[in-house]
Write a protein that holds these residues in place. Structure first.
Motif, mmCIF file in Angstrom:
data_model
loop_
_atom_site.group_PDB
_atom_site.id
_atom_site.type_symbol
_atom_site.label_atom_id
_atom_site.label_comp_id
_atom_site.label_asym_id
_atom_site.label_seq_id
_atom_site.Cartn_x
_atom_site.Cartn_y
_atom_site.Cartn_z
ATOM 1 N N GLU A 92 0.830 -1.210 0.000
ATOM 2 C CA GLU A 92 0.000 0.000 0.000
ATOM 3 C C GLU A 92 0.865 1.262 0.000
ATOM 4 O O GLU A 92 0.602 2.214 -0.734
ATOM 5 C CB GLU A 92 -0.948 -0.009 1.204
ATOM 6 C CG GLU A 92 -2.023 1.051 1.137
ATOM 7 C CD GLU A 92 -2.951 0.897 -0.063
ATOM 8 O OE1 GLU A 92 -3.383 1.949 -0.579
ATOM 9 O OE2 GLU A 92 -3.246 -0.231 -0.481
ATOM 10 N N GLU A 93 1.924 1.268 0.818
ATOM 11 C CA GLU A 93 2.828 2.414 0.856
ATOM 12 C C GLU A 93 3.521 2.606 -0.494
ATOM 13 O O GLU A 93 3.681 3.729 -0.967
ATOM 14 C CB GLU A 93 3.877 2.228 1.951
ATOM 15 C CG GLU A 93 3.327 2.337 3.356
ATOM 16 C CD GLU A 93 4.315 1.887 4.415
ATOM 17 O OE1 GLU A 93 4.272 2.474 5.512
ATOM 18 O OE2 GLU A 93 5.116 0.963 4.153
ATOM 19 N N ASN A 96 1.031 4.044 -2.909
ATOM 20 C CA ASN A 96 0.823 5.459 -2.608
ATOM 21 C C ASN A 96 1.978 6.310 -3.123
ATOM 22 O O ASN A 96 1.775 7.407 -3.654
ATOM 23 C CB ASN A 96 0.639 5.677 -1.104
ATOM 24 C CG ASN A 96 -0.686 5.157 -0.607
ATOM 25 O OD1 ASN A 96 -1.633 4.960 -1.372
ATOM 26 N ND2 ASN A 96 -0.755 4.897 0.694
ATOM 27 N N GLU A 99 1.599 6.618 -6.886
ATOM 28 C CA GLU A 99 0.506 7.535 -7.216
ATOM 29 C C GLU A 99 0.914 8.991 -6.979
ATOM 30 O O GLU A 99 0.599 9.875 -7.773
ATOM 31 C CB GLU A 99 -0.749 7.196 -6.404
ATOM 32 C CG GLU A 99 -1.429 5.916 -6.840
ATOM 33 C CD GLU A 99 -1.857 5.942 -8.296
ATOM 34 O OE1 GLU A 99 -2.392 6.969 -8.763
ATOM 35 O OE2 GLU A 99 -1.655 4.921 -8.975
#
Length: 109
Positions: A92-93, A96, A99
């Motif tokens: 997830e990190e 992120n 993105e």
């Protein structure tokens, strides 16, 4: 076919058929038959032993798309991803971060 992928990964690691069979603790004749597509239904235990010695997952031996993705990664990208994983960066990190970089590139004009 599984046998073709085993051969491809074995050869990419510079291992002989005999060496892989000995290291994985499997019969050389069975491994040879698998690579020649004579044997087509290896057990999961067999695949796990072979995958460990090839330093890949069983998925790489079973699924075409995983093998294609793996072969398209150059070693620098592979090392970078491994380093991120070892340093504790979560998926997830990492997503992120990607993105954010995409957003930053689009907004730096």
């Amino acid at each position: 076919m599984i046998g073709e992928r085993v051969r491809k990964y074995r050869q990419s690691k510079g291992m002989s058929l005999t060496e892989l069979a000995e290291r994985a603790g499997v019969a050389k004749s069975y491994l040879s038959a698998l690579e020649r597509n004579i044997q087509q239904n290896p057990s999961i235990q067999f695949l796990e032993k072979v995958a460990v010695e090839l330093n890949i997952t069983v998925d790489h031996l079973i699924k075409d798309d995983v093998a294609e993705i793996q072969s398209s990664l150059d070693s620098d990208w592979e090392d970078l991803v491994k380093e991120a994983m070892q340093s504790g960066v979560s998926k997830e990190e990492f997503k992120n971060f990607l993105e954010f970089n995409k957003w930053k590139l689009n907004n730096d004009d």
